[in-house]
Design a protein around this motif. Structure first.
Motif, PDB file in Angstrom:
ATOM      1  N   ALA A 163      52.943   2.029  17.850  1.00 35.67           N
ATOM      2  CA  ALA A 163      52.394   1.640  19.154  1.00 35.67           C
ATOM      3  C   ALA A 163      50.950   2.082  19.327  1.00 35.67           C
ATOM      4  O   ALA A 163      50.676   3.270  19.491  1.00 35.67           O
ATOM      5  CB  ALA A 163      53.246   2.215  20.289  1.00 35.67           C
TER       6      ALA A 163
ATOM      7  N   ARG B 241      53.572  10.588  16.191  1.00 37.70           N
ATOM      8  CA  ARG B 241      53.688  11.476  17.349  1.00 37.70           C
ATOM      9  C   ARG B 241      54.999  11.281  18.073  1.00 37.70           C
ATOM     10  O   ARG B 241      55.642  10.235  17.957  1.00 37.70           O
ATOM     11  CB  ARG B 241      52.486  11.349  18.287  1.00 37.70           C
ATOM     12  CG  ARG B 241      52.552  10.297  19.368  1.00 37.70           C
ATOM     13  CD  ARG B 241      51.314  10.444  20.266  1.00 37.70           C
ATOM     14  NE  ARG B 241      51.376   9.610  21.462  1.00 37.70           N
ATOM     15  CZ  ARG B 241      51.728  10.048  22.673  1.00 37.70           C
ATOM     16  NH1 ARG B 241      52.079  11.311  22.851  1.00 37.70           N
ATOM     17  NH2 ARG B 241      51.729   9.226  23.717  1.00 37.70           N
TER      18      ARG B 241
ATOM     19  N   LEU C 293      46.322   2.191   4.570  1.00 31.24           N
ATOM     20  CA  LEU C 293      46.139   3.587   4.129  1.00 31.24           C
ATOM     21  C   LEU C 293      47.430   4.162   3.532  1.00 31.24           C
ATOM     22  O   LEU C 293      48.527   3.677   3.816  1.00 31.24           O
ATOM     23  CB  LEU C 293      45.715   4.469   5.310  1.00 31.24           C
ATOM     24  CG  LEU C 293      44.388   4.131   5.995  1.00 31.24           C
ATOM     25  CD1 LEU C 293      44.167   5.059   7.188  1.00 31.24           C
ATOM     26  CD2 LEU C 293      43.233   4.258   5.001  1.00 31.24           C
TER      27      LEU C 293
HETATM   28  O1  TXA Z   1      48.111   8.461  23.064  1.00 32.27           O
HETATM   29  C1  TXA Z   1      48.115   7.686  22.094  1.00 32.27           C
HETATM   30  O2  TXA Z   1      47.897   8.078  20.933  1.00 32.27           O
HETATM   31  C2  TXA Z   1      48.391   6.210  22.380  1.00 32.27           C
HETATM   32  C3  TXA Z   1      49.839   6.090  22.881  1.00 32.27           C
HETATM   33  C4  TXA Z   1      50.260   4.658  23.074  1.00 32.27           C
HETATM   34  O3  TXA Z   1      50.689   6.765  22.041  1.00 32.27           O
HETATM   35  N1  TXA Z   1      48.175   5.419  21.213  1.00 32.27           N
HETATM   36  C5  TXA Z   1      46.931   5.132  20.740  1.00 32.27           C
HETATM   37  O4  TXA Z   1      46.907   4.284  19.659  1.00 32.27           O
HETATM   38  O5  TXA Z   1      45.926   5.563  21.229  1.00 32.27           O
HETATM   39  P1  TXA Z   1      45.595   3.494  19.197  1.00 32.27           P
HETATM   40  O6  TXA Z   1      46.067   2.532  18.187  1.00 32.27           O
HETATM   41  O7  TXA Z   1      44.910   2.939  20.363  1.00 32.27           O
HETATM   42  O8  TXA Z   1      44.741   4.555  18.460  1.00 32.27           O
HETATM   43  C6  TXA Z   1      45.173   5.046  17.215  1.00 32.27           C
HETATM   44  C7  TXA Z   1      44.057   5.758  16.513  1.00 32.27           C
HETATM   45  C8  TXA Z   1      43.025   4.806  15.929  1.00 32.27           C
HETATM   46  O9  TXA Z   1      41.730   5.336  16.123  1.00 32.27           O
HETATM   47  C9  TXA Z   1      43.404   4.808  14.451  1.00 32.27           C
HETATM   48  O10 TXA Z   1      42.331   4.503  13.627  1.00 32.27           O
HETATM   49  C10 TXA Z   1      43.909   6.231  14.254  1.00 32.27           C
HETATM   50  O11 TXA Z   1      44.634   6.469  15.418  1.00 32.27           O
HETATM   51  N2  TXA Z   1      44.835   6.336  13.112  1.00 32.27           N
HETATM   52  C11 TXA Z   1      46.077   5.832  13.007  1.00 32.27           C
HETATM   53  N3  TXA Z   1      46.605   6.085  11.794  1.00 32.27           N
HETATM   54  C12 TXA Z   1      45.667   6.771  11.105  1.00 32.27           C
HETATM   55  C13 TXA Z   1      45.604   7.318   9.786  1.00 32.27           C
HETATM   56  N4  TXA Z   1      46.616   7.192   8.931  1.00 32.27           N
HETATM   57  N5  TXA Z   1      44.469   7.975   9.425  1.00 32.27           N
HETATM   58  C14 TXA Z   1      43.433   8.111  10.288  1.00 32.27           C
HETATM   59  N6  TXA Z   1      43.436   7.606  11.546  1.00 32.27           N
HETATM   60  C15 TXA Z   1      44.532   6.948  11.953  1.00 32.27           C
END
Ligand code: TXA
Ligand code: MG
Length: 349
Positions: free
Chosen positions: A143, A123, A117
């Protein structure tokens, strides 16, 4: 691969151990560490090869982007563009804390971190070990939650060990996390900003700071519907090994229905699990019953959720019935996770 496991005390942080973890990250390795939400699996976010390792260790689809963790606001300007006044206000009120924001990315951020993307999720975690590690390494740390893809997120180091021992370089045991479900994700590339994943920071709290905020309806609705905007939200997630079915309706009717279903299934020779609450646990006479917490204290429900799902994995239960919850405030996040854990298997009564 041998995985180093080190205990670090949150109050009295051992600098040598943080240095050891930070050196692993700087040389492109993987370190699991606690945050205030769930444990994360960290790698250097600006090193494409390091970020790729996260996907193979977790078995994560490569189009599911990672969240970048930072320890100071100036790091945001290094990786993100078009940071609005609203974003700055939110940062002031909620960082460090359980809120992720999506921005347009700068070129420095590799596509392996953002799942291809042009936006990046960022965060600032509110956990002293996480912050010490980011500061010591001088890195931005990508992470995701430190679980095998599809499993419930880890809320204690034991969960990380169960999933990732032998697959990553180091696990920091920093005790229990505080919140127990992942951060709220807020897309700042649209106006009004939109919640893509509900969490501890609620719509009401955000609106109090910046005015109108939209919610990606797919994340809270109990109905099967459209494609969610956060790529990760479309995958089966947080799932226990047994089949999980959510029973939604008035609590008395829900209890009655679950009791009927439990008896029916036991007659068929199936082992039944029930996710209850302190208010209802005494009203179930069949199956293995575990309480999620107190209905008047939604934080307790969020805190115990993943641990309870993992507890059932240690039993021979084949089908789990779970009470549903009102989807207001923190309830939105709880219902969202349960809905995903059940792959949308919901009985509405
Ligand atoms: O609390 C949290 O956010 C934890 C801790 C470790 O910080 N991290 C976490 O990461 O839950 P993960 O990878 O399990 O979930 C990340 C979510 C996913 O649903 C991903 O698709 C979304 O964030 N995401 C990441 N970057 C994105 C973007 N550029 N646009 C839309 N969604 C995004
Ligand atoms: Mg996750």
């Amino acid at each position: 691969m041998y995985t180093i496991i080190e205990k670090i005390d949150t109050i009295n942080i051992n600098k040598e151990k943080i240095k050891q973890a930070s050196n692993i990250l700087k040389s492109g390795g993987l370190v699991a560490f606690p945050t205030e939400t769930v444990y994360g699996l960290g790698a250097d976010a600006l090193n494409a090869e390091a970020a790729k390792k996260i996907y193979s260790a977790k078995g994560r689809p490569s189009d599911n982007p990672l969240i970048v963790h930072i320890a100071k606001e100036s790091s945001l300007d290094l990786i993100a563009e078009d940071i609005s006044e609203k974003s700055r206000k939110i940062i002031k009120r909620f960082w460090p804390g359980p809120l992720t924001m999506i921005f347009n990315k700068k070129e420095i951020v590799p596509y392996s971190t953002t799942g291809g993307l042009d936006t990046v999720a960022v965060r600032m975690p509110d956990n002293p070990i996480a912050l010490a590690l980011i500061e010591e390494s001088g890195l931005c740390i990508a992470a995701p939650s430190a679980n095998t893809s599809g499993k419930p997120s880890p809320t204690i180091s034991g969960h990380v060990i169960d999933d990732l021992d032998g697959r990553i370089d180091m696990i920091i045991d920093g005790g229990n996390v505080g919140i127990g479900i992942e951060s709220t994700i807020l897309d700042m590339t649209c106006d009004p900003p939109m919640i893509l994943r509900p969490g501890f920071i609620t719509k009401e709290m955000l609106e109090d700071t910046i005015g109108k905020v939209d919610v990606d309806k797919t994340t809270i609705s109990l109905k099967q519907d459209f494609k969610p905007k956060a790529p990760g939200m479309k995958y089966r997630h947080y799932a226990p090994d047994a089949e999980l079915i959510l029973i939604s309706g008035k609590l008395d009717s829900v209890i009655e229905k679950i009791n009927i279903l439990a008896i029916e299934n036991e007659k068929k020779g199936k082992k039944v699990g029930i996710i209850a609450t302190e208010e209802s646990i005494g009203q179930y006479s069949h199956g293995k019953v575990i309480s999620l917490g107190n209905r008047n204290n939604p934080s307790s429900l969020a805190y115990n959720l993943y641990n309870v799902l993992r507890e059932f994995n240690k039993t021979d239960v084949q089908i789990i019935y779970c009470e549903s919850f009102p989807d207001d405030n923190l309830g939105q996040a709880i219902v969202n996770r349960l809905k995903k854990a059940s792959s949308n298997k919901i009985i509405q009564i």
